[in-house]
Write a protein that holds these residues in place. Structure first.
Motif, PDB file in Angstrom:
ATOM      1  N   PRO A 119       0.821  -1.227   0.000  1.00  7.45           N
ATOM      2  CA  PRO A 119       0.000   0.000   0.000  1.00  7.45           C
ATOM      3  C   PRO A 119       0.842   1.259   0.000  1.00  7.45           C
ATOM      4  CG  PRO A 119       0.157  -0.866   2.212  1.00  7.45           C
ATOM      5  CD  PRO A 119       0.902  -1.839   1.335  1.00  7.45           C
ATOM      6  N   GLU A 120       0.218   2.362  -0.361  1.00  4.52           N
ATOM      7  CA  GLU A 120       0.807   3.671  -0.124  1.00  4.52           C
ATOM      8  C   GLU A 120       0.260   4.185   1.195  1.00  4.52           C
ATOM      9  OE1 GLU A 120       0.408   6.327  -3.407  1.00  4.52           O
ATOM     10  OE2 GLU A 120       1.287   4.920  -4.840  1.00  4.52           O
ATOM     11  N   LEU A 121       0.905   5.198   1.722  1.00  3.06           N
ATOM     12  CA  LEU A 121       0.597   5.647   3.072  1.00  3.06           C
ATOM     13  C   LEU A 121      -0.866   6.033   3.231  1.00  3.06           C
ATOM     14  CD1 LEU A 121       1.947   6.028   5.779  1.00  3.06           C
ATOM     15  CD2 LEU A 121       2.511   8.374   5.136  1.00  3.06           C
ATOM     16  N   GLN A 122      -1.447   6.663   2.213  1.00  2.00           N
ATOM     17  CA  GLN A 122      -2.841   7.077   2.335  1.00  2.00           C
ATOM     18  C   GLN A 122      -3.800   5.891   2.380  1.00  2.00           C
ATOM     19  OE1 GLN A 122      -0.787   7.888  -0.183  1.00  2.00           O
ATOM     20  NE2 GLN A 122      -1.863   8.082  -2.145  1.00  2.00           N
ATOM     21  N   ASP A 130      -0.672  12.482   9.002  1.00  2.00           N
ATOM     22  CA  ASP A 130       0.729  12.465   8.589  1.00  2.00           C
ATOM     23  C   ASP A 130       1.490  11.637   9.604  1.00  2.00           C
ATOM     24  OD1 ASP A 130       3.069  12.953   7.297  1.00  2.00           O
ATOM     25  OD2 ASP A 130       3.405  14.915   8.200  1.00  2.00           O
ATOM     26  N   LEU A 131       2.119  10.561   9.150  1.00  2.78           N
ATOM     27  CA  LEU A 131       2.826   9.674  10.056  1.00  2.78           C
ATOM     28  C   LEU A 131       4.328   9.809   9.888  1.00  2.78           C
ATOM     29  CD1 LEU A 131       0.911   6.250   9.976  1.00  2.78           C
ATOM     30  CD2 LEU A 131       0.767   8.087  11.661  1.00  2.78           C
ATOM     31  N   ALA A 132       5.041   9.761  11.013  1.00  3.12           N
ATOM     32  CA  ALA A 132       6.492   9.679  10.975  1.00  3.12           C
ATOM     33  C   ALA A 132       6.875   8.307  10.438  1.00  3.12           C
ATOM     34  CB  ALA A 132       7.052   9.888  12.379  1.00  3.12           C
ATOM     35  N   PRO A 133       8.098   8.155   9.920  1.00  2.00           N
ATOM     36  CA  PRO A 133       8.508   6.869   9.351  1.00  2.00           C
ATOM     37  C   PRO A 133       8.305   5.685  10.286  1.00  2.00           C
ATOM     38  CG  PRO A 133      10.084   8.554   8.751  1.00  2.00           C
ATOM     39  CD  PRO A 133       9.124   9.195   9.708  1.00  2.00           C
TER      40      PRO A 133
END
Length: 386
Positions: A119-122, A130-133
């Motif tokens: 998946p992509e982050l969204q 917005d997530l940190a790594p």
């Protein structure tokens, strides 16, 4: 075979062979401007000149008449240290990517390979979040049901999620690793001239790019983007909870030598991860870093017995073909390239016979049946003619 010359094929072949227009022109008996005009569709070379191009570049004549698959846009590629990347190496990488896509399409048409599930982050979070790594890595582990346990074979895990992994160890050795998406399919290239531990980190680094830096969340190339991918890789391979549970008290050099085997990471990466999690002090981290550097761990992993991970999908494909009396030459014929070009894409991640007529003993011939994961490829279905 089509009778229409495809200019993009000439540029692609030249980039793969890493020849300049001047080099090609001299060897083919023409001029550099003629080569440039042929590549830019301003002139159509004669059949005789096309045959010369094919001879000099060592590609089958059919190669120059095959339509080219569409590559993703330039900003969809994730190159390590792109600011220092020579233009010729980037051109080679993109041309090899076209060949890898064609091989991937051939595999998809011939076998029932896993569907893409990277998946992509969204896709992992609410779009406005917005997530940190580190949180992104934890979210992906959760989505894949991995918990916090060490990952035994990252390459095969990614293949089970529909990723295609290829080697840049043939004509392209100037790039550490790079990745992109072809449609929904993630494609990763590895420079296999590294320790097994660092290859795993490169895989996790590229996974970080694919998850965090694709689509609408694309960010500009640079140190910030690379650091985010490094942080993702560290968190994905060494989950916070597992590290905190495994390291108790102060960390010594002997402990690193033991614990690096748990997560199958480099000693330097483990030392840095422990420091960033607050397990060890700045002084301890610096002391261990100096000791590791003096022992040769900055450039490699002295004394490591970890074997480089192998591709289960490509191994199964080549094993199936060998069982049918076929090999690299048959794939190459279908794609109008040399057998060596196909071998180069598998170099270091599949062990094969030198002549390319089949597959020799592989590092791992087992079908991927790890925990809740399905086999990487269903060779009993969709097996067609090449």
């Amino acid at each position: 075979m089509s009778t229409t010359f495809i200019p993009a094929r000439l540029e692609m072949a030249r980039a793969i062979r890493q020849m300049t227009a001047t080099d090609l022109a001299a060897a083919a008996g023409t001029t550099p401007p003629w080569v440039s005009q042929a590549e830019n569709m301003k002139k159509t070379p004669s059949p005789e000149l096309i045959r010369e191009f094919a001879r000099v570049l060592n590609f089958p004549l059919d190669f120059f008449y095959r339509p080219v698959v569409g590559l993703p846009p330039s900003d969809a590629f994730h190159f390590r240290a792109s600011s220092r990347l020579a233009k010729k190496d980037e051109a080679t990488a993109r041309s090899l990517s076209t060949l890898a896509i064609e091989l991937s399409d051939w595999i998809e048409a011939t076998y029932r390979a896993p569907a893409s599930a990277v998946p992509e982050l969204q896709d992992l979070i609410d779009f406005d979040d917005d997530l940190a790594p580190e949180q992104a890595a934890e979210a992906l582990r959760g989505a894949w049901g991995l918990g916090v346990a060490p990952i035994k074979n990252l390459l095969q895990l990614l293949e089970s999620k529909g990723a295609k992994v290829y080697s840049a160890g043939g004509p392209l050795q100037a790039i550490d690793a790079f990745s992109f998406r072809h449609g929904s399919t993630p494609v990763i290239f590895l420079n296999i001239h590294k320790s097994a531990e660092r290859l795993r980190f490169d895989l996790a680094h590229e996974l970080g790019h694919l998850v965090m830096h694709g689509g609408s969340l694309h960010v500009e190339p640079g140190k910030e983007k690379e650091q985010a991918a490094n942080d993702f890789a560290s968190s994905f391979l060494m989950p916070r909870a597992d590290v905190l549970g495994a390291i108790r008290g102060n960390l010594m050099l002997e402990d690193i030598m033991v614990l690096k085997r748990r997560w199958r990471v480099s000693a330097m990466a483990l030392n840095l991860r422990a420091h960033r999690l607050g397990v060890i002090s700045e002084w301890t981290y610096g002391t261990l870093a100096k000791q590791l550097s003096m022992a040769g761990f900055r450039r490699g992993e002295p004394g490591s017995d970890l074997r480089a991970e192998s591709s289960s999908l490509l191994t199964q494909v080549m094993s199936d073909m060998r069982g049918r009396g076929e090999g690299f030459a048959d794939i190459a014929k279908a794609l109008s390239v040399r057998a060596q070009d196909i071998q180069d894409l598998m170099l270091g991640i599949v062990t094969f016979a030198v002549q390319g007529d089949g597959l020799g003993r592989s590092r791992s011939t087992a079908v991927l049946r790890d925990a809740s994961l399905a086999p990487v490829a269903d060779l009993s279905a969709r097996r067609g003619r090449h």
